[in-house]
Design a protein around this motif. Structure first.
Motif, PDB file in Angstrom:
ATOM      1  N   VAL A  95       8.533   4.677   7.962  1.00  0.00           N
ATOM      2  CA  VAL A  95       7.859   5.594   7.029  1.00  0.00           C
ATOM      3  C   VAL A  95       7.572   6.897   7.756  1.00  0.00           C
ATOM      4  N   LYS A  96       7.940   8.011   7.133  1.00  0.00           N
ATOM      5  CA  LYS A  96       7.872   9.315   7.802  1.00  0.00           C
ATOM      6  C   LYS A  96       6.602  10.104   7.498  1.00  0.00           C
ATOM      7  N   ASP A 100      -1.218   6.222   1.864  1.00  0.00           N
ATOM      8  CA  ASP A 100      -0.915   4.915   1.271  1.00  0.00           C
ATOM      9  C   ASP A 100       0.529   4.915   0.789  1.00  0.00           C
ATOM     10  N   PHE A 101       1.295   3.975   1.302  1.00  0.00           N
ATOM     11  CA  PHE A 101       2.729   3.907   0.994  1.00  0.00           C
ATOM     12  C   PHE A 101       3.001   2.674   0.141  1.00  0.00           C
ATOM     13  N   LYS A 102       3.749   2.867  -0.943  1.00  0.00           N
ATOM     14  CA  LYS A 102       4.143   1.759  -1.809  1.00  0.00           C
ATOM     15  C   LYS A 102       5.610   1.905  -2.175  1.00  0.00           C
ATOM     16  N   ILE A 142       6.268  -3.369  -1.471  1.00  0.00           N
ATOM     17  CA  ILE A 142       5.848  -3.240  -0.073  1.00  0.00           C
ATOM     18  C   ILE A 142       4.740  -2.197  -0.019  1.00  0.00           C
ATOM     19  N   GLU A 143       3.567  -2.581   0.465  1.00  0.00           N
ATOM     20  CA  GLU A 143       2.421  -1.687   0.502  1.00  0.00           C
ATOM     21  C   GLU A 143       1.921  -1.556   1.937  1.00  0.00           C
ATOM     22  N   LEU A 144       1.793  -0.318   2.391  1.00  0.00           N
ATOM     23  CA  LEU A 144       1.407  -0.047   3.772  1.00  0.00           C
ATOM     24  C   LEU A 144       0.352   1.060   3.827  1.00  0.00           C
ATOM     25  N   SER A 145      -0.435   1.008   4.875  1.00  0.00           N
ATOM     26  CA  SER A 145      -1.362   2.098   5.178  1.00  0.00           C
ATOM     27  C   SER A 145      -0.819   2.806   6.414  1.00  0.00           C
ATOM     28  N   VAL A 146      -0.510   4.100   6.281  1.00  0.00           N
ATOM     29  CA  VAL A 146       0.206   4.829   7.334  1.00  0.00           C
ATOM     30  C   VAL A 146      -0.675   5.933   7.916  1.00  0.00           C
ATOM     31  N   ILE A 147      -0.836   5.925   9.234  1.00  0.00           N
ATOM     32  CA  ILE A 147      -1.598   6.951   9.947  1.00  0.00           C
ATOM     33  C   ILE A 147      -0.624   7.909  10.621  1.00  0.00           C
ATOM     34  N   LYS A 148      -0.899   9.185  10.521  1.00  0.00           N
ATOM     35  CA  LYS A 148      -0.016  10.193  11.113  1.00  0.00           C
ATOM     36  C   LYS A 148      -0.282  10.337  12.606  1.00  0.00           C
ATOM     37  N   VAL A 149       0.801  10.414  13.401  1.00  0.00           N
ATOM     38  CA  VAL A 149       0.701  10.721  14.826  1.00  0.00           C
ATOM     39  C   VAL A 149       1.560  11.958  15.104  1.00  0.00           C
ATOM     40  N   ASP A 150       1.199  12.697  16.143  1.00  0.00           N
ATOM     41  CA  ASP A 150       1.877  13.969  16.415  1.00  0.00           C
ATOM     42  C   ASP A 150       3.292  13.781  16.954  1.00  0.00           C
TER      43      ASP A 150
END
Length: 367
Positions: A95-96, A100-102, A142-150
């Protein structure tokens, strides 16, 4: 004959009615729910049938690459377990973007129709029937919680170098290899780059030896360099930055700076270049890299061209250089050093021995 066909048709219709009773159920296996951007996620969809289900064909291929995510196929398998058919599809997802990703996917279930069986048995050429009945099946999302990193590079890596002893003679290449191993999105690794004053640097294209696993891409990335100089020089340290999944934070791997001593050569440049052209020469790519780095330093010094003659164009200058070459190997290196795409085909013809003499090369360039 009609009686036999009737019996055959009866058997097929009986089997069809039995097979038509097949049922199936889809399930999802997801290895994580909370991730960071560009982290590998493994998921598996399984379709379990109530029997062998010969009448069904499954179409399911969500492999894609867009601005939001990438899906890669890991494996696809069909097997019979205790008289029950099972189809499984394994993928790796990246995931880019954060948030919240679904992801809602669906499979296509194609079942052979009764008319198709009848026409096959009776040998009729009737095109006014559908061979399959098609049904779209929404799958568990498919459900995901995505945190951004640099960092765009995410995974677990180690870094090492392989190098010569820190002392060479003039015009002898000093070799260095940088190696990265581990798990992560290797294809996002950028080649390393060196700029050192009065040092000619030759860099190979990076080599990638990886395989897709449940944890993402795993393997080895490497890049080789050669440095040629008349005087002592320093190879600066190189950094590799990525987000370390084990430590859950950004991490930096770094090479050490190398101080290279260059000893005066016991022979002159002229001695190095007074090599008679062999009657036969076979270009082998695995050795050419080392040969190129060895000859490059003193080859440039050997080329005696009067750059004061401004009226000469680039082609005339190149022709004059070629006239002073003593071997086809030197001409080969010279064309590479020109870094001009119009000589790419000539370089390839020399490497593949389509061109075997300096005269042939000069005729094509100078006329």
């Amino acid at each position: 004959m009609k009686r036999n066909l009737g019996r055959i048709l009866f058997v097929f219709l009986f089997l069809y009615n039995v097979l038509e009773a097949s049922t199936y159920k889809w399930s999802l296996d997801l290895n994580k729910k909370n991730i960071v951007t560009n982290e590998a996620v493994y998921f598996k969809y399984t379709c379990m049938f109530s029997d062998k289900s010969e009448l069904y064909v499954i179409e399911f291929n969500p492999v894609t690459d867009n601005e939001n995510y990438t899906i890669k196929l890991l494996s696809e398998q069909e097997q019979i377990i205790d008289e029950h058919r099972e189809n499984s599809f394994e993928f790796v997802l990246y995931v880019k973007k954060d948030g919240d990703f679904k992801l809602n996917l669906e499979a296509t279930m194609k079942k052979t129709n009764k008319d198709s069986i009848e026409n096959t048995v009776l040998g009729r050429d009737n095109k006014d029937y559908e061979e399959y009945s098609i049904k779209k099946i929404p799958l568990e999302p498919i459900e995901l919680s995505v945190i951004k990193v640099d960092q765009s590079l995410v995974g677990n890596f180690t870094m090492q170098t392989k190098q010569d002893k820190e002392s060479v003679t003039q015009y002898e290449p000093y070799h260095l290899e940088i190696i990265l191993e581990g798990k992560g999105n290797f294809k996002k690794i950028q080649p390393f780059h060196f700029e050192i004053q009065n040092v000619k640097v030759f860099a190979e294209e990076p080599k990638l030896n990886v395989a897709l696993t449940k944890e993402g891409t795993e393997g080895r990335w490497s890049q080789k360099f050669a440095f040629v100089s008349e005087k002592e020089f320093t190879i600066p340290a190189q950094q590799f930055q990525y987000y370390d999944l084990a430590q859950q934070k950004g991490h930096i791997l770094q090479t050490k700076p190398l101080q290279i001593k260059v000893q005066k050569s016991s022979f002159s440049k002229e001695d190095l270049l007074d090599v008679k052209e062999e009657k036969t020469f076979h270009f082998q790519k695995e050795y050419f890299y080392y040969f190129l780095t060895f000859i490059a330093g003193f080859l440039v010094a050997k080329i005696k061209v009067s750059f004061r003659k401004k009226e000469k164009n680039i082609t005339n200058q190149l022709c004059e250089k070629i006239s002073q070459m003593k071997s086809l190997e030197q001409v080969h290196v010279l064309l590479i050093l020109e870094e001009d795409s119009k000589y790419k085909e000539l370089i390839q013809q020399i490497e593949t021995q389509q061109l075997k003499s300096i005269k042939e090369v000069k005729r094509l360039i100078c006329g």
